[in-house]
Design a protein around this motif. Structure first.
Motif, PDB file in Angstrom:
ATOM      1  N   ASN A  68       0.831  -1.198   0.000  1.00 47.21           N
ATOM      2  CA  ASN A  68       0.000   0.000   0.000  1.00 47.21           C
ATOM      3  C   ASN A  68       0.872   1.257   0.000  1.00 47.21           C
ATOM      4  OD1 ASN A  68      -2.559  -1.250   0.056  1.00 47.21           O
ATOM      5  ND2 ASN A  68      -2.393  -1.602   2.248  1.00 47.21           N
ATOM      6  N   ASP A  69       0.535   2.189  -0.847  1.00 46.25           N
ATOM      7  CA  ASP A  69       1.242   3.458  -0.899  1.00 46.25           C
ATOM      8  C   ASP A  69       0.922   4.270   0.356  1.00 46.25           C
ATOM      9  OD1 ASP A  69       0.989   6.566  -1.836  1.00 46.25           O
ATOM     10  OD2 ASP A  69       2.658   5.544  -2.809  1.00 46.25           O
ATOM     11  N   MET A  70       1.929   4.964   0.887  1.00 44.83           N
ATOM     12  CA  MET A  70       1.742   5.700   2.134  1.00 44.83           C
ATOM     13  C   MET A  70       0.718   6.824   1.987  1.00 44.83           C
ATOM     14  SD  MET A  70       4.541   7.463   4.672  1.00 44.83           S
ATOM     15  CE  MET A  70       5.106   5.907   5.344  1.00 44.83           C
ATOM     16  N   SER A  73      -2.661   5.286   2.055  1.00 43.53           N
ATOM     17  CA  SER A  73      -2.965   4.890   3.429  1.00 43.53           C
ATOM     18  C   SER A  73      -3.382   6.102   4.260  1.00 43.53           C
ATOM     19  CB  SER A  73      -1.739   4.225   4.077  1.00 43.53           C
ATOM     20  OG  SER A  73      -1.401   3.030   3.419  1.00 43.53           O
ATOM     21  N   PHE A 190      -3.776   5.509  10.479  1.00 42.44           N
ATOM     22  CA  PHE A 190      -2.675   5.658   9.519  1.00 42.44           C
ATOM     23  C   PHE A 190      -1.452   4.857   9.958  1.00 42.44           C
ATOM     24  CE2 PHE A 190       1.253   8.054   8.452  1.00 42.44           C
ATOM     25  CZ  PHE A 190       1.287   7.734   7.101  1.00 42.44           C
ATOM     26  N   GLN A 194      -0.271   1.908   7.183  1.00 37.18           N
ATOM     27  CA  GLN A 194       0.924   2.029   6.356  1.00 37.18           C
ATOM     28  C   GLN A 194       1.894   0.878   6.620  1.00 37.18           C
ATOM     29  OE1 GLN A 194       4.346   2.962   7.194  1.00 37.18           O
ATOM     30  NE2 GLN A 194       3.823   2.465   9.311  1.00 37.18           N
ATOM     31  N   ASP A 195       2.629   0.505   5.580  1.00 34.41           N
ATOM     32  CA  ASP A 195       3.619  -0.563   5.694  1.00 34.41           C
ATOM     33  C   ASP A 195       4.992  -0.144   5.175  1.00 34.41           C
ATOM     34  OD1 ASP A 195       2.138  -2.943   6.745  1.00 34.41           O
ATOM     35  OD2 ASP A 195       0.890  -2.543   4.996  1.00 34.41           O
ATOM     36  N   ASP A 196       5.097   1.104   4.711  1.00 35.60           N
ATOM     37  CA  ASP A 196       6.374   1.575   4.176  1.00 35.60           C
ATOM     38  C   ASP A 196       7.448   1.648   5.257  1.00 35.60           C
ATOM     39  OD1 ASP A 196       5.156   1.751   1.780  1.00 35.60           O
ATOM     40  OD2 ASP A 196       5.145   3.931   1.635  1.00 35.60           O
TER      41      ASP A 196
END
Length: 233
Positions: A68-70, A73, A190, A194-196
């Motif tokens: 997923n893009d931050m 997200s 958030f 997020q996963d970045d």
């Protein structure tokens, strides 16, 4: 096993509801109105669910997806889940509870907002626990359910405060509660969405502690200025 999961899913919300009812020391709210707030909180899960799933589908957003893009997200956390869920809770409080004669002191904003939010959290929790099992039940017992209550305390603090104002000033105070609830809810989600930056998820713990600190402070302030406080009689 299903019965155990159901009990564990409902227990946190009911425990917090009893705690808030106990904290309302100076003038208890009618049980019937509190129960109706809880039920309305359950019912708004359906439009919230349709809204969340619909937007998630449009943006092809999947909480389980590690790619997923931050920015996406961020948008989902603040402008979809946070805003959508807190707005529905807010509308129940201001259109139903706020108009009741029993809403006659600032702390009532907190009580009614929490009851609506706990109805929402209880139904949501049943779904997650039935799907995820014991581990999910324990995790959400100390995170998601109490945080739904925390969002409501912040919102309810300002809705209760707005009782002292009229016209545009009342609306502004009330909407400030909605804004802060959305921001807190969005920030919480958030961090989870997020996963970045995996380490960013560790912020969940100071967010919870900070939210509970704000809640304690907000409740004390409204209890101290209650017109039903023994020192004011």
């Amino acid at each position: 096993m299903t019965l155990i999961y159901l009990v564990m899913a409902l227990a946190p919300a009911l425990a917090i509801a009893l705690y808030i009812y106990w904290k309302d020391k100076h003038e208890k709210e009618p049980v019937g109105v509190l129960v109706m707030c809880f039920i309305l909180g359950v019912l708004i899960c359906f439009p919230a669910g349709f809204w969340n799933s619909g937007v998630f589908e449009i943006f092809k957003f999947d909480l389980a997806d590690k790619n997923n893009d931050m920015l996406v997200s961020f948008f989902m956390a603040f402008f979809v889940v946070g805003l959508g869920e807190e707005l529905l809770k807010y509308l129940v409080v201001v259109l139903y509870a706020f108009r009741k004669p029993s809403f006659n002191e600032p702390f009532d904003g907190i009580v009614y907002a929490v009851m609506v939010s706990l109805g929402f959290a209880a139904f949501e929790n049943v779904i997650y626990v039935m799907e995820g099992g014991l581990g999910v039940a324990i995790m959400r017992m100390f995170t998601a359910v109490p945080m739904h209550a925390a969002f409501a305390v912040i919102m309810g603090y300002y809705i209760g405060l707005s009782k002292y104002y009229k016209g545009n000033a009342r609306t502004e105070k009330s909407l400030k509660g909605l804004l802060y609830a959305v921001l807190l809810h969005g920030f919480y989600d958030f961090v989870l969405f997020q996963d970045d930056i995996p380490l960013l998820k560790l912020l969940i713990f100071p967010i919870i502690v900070w939210a509970f600190f704000l809640c304690r402070k907000a409740m004390k302030k409204h209890l101290d200025v209650s017109p039903f406080h023994p020192d004011r009689k």
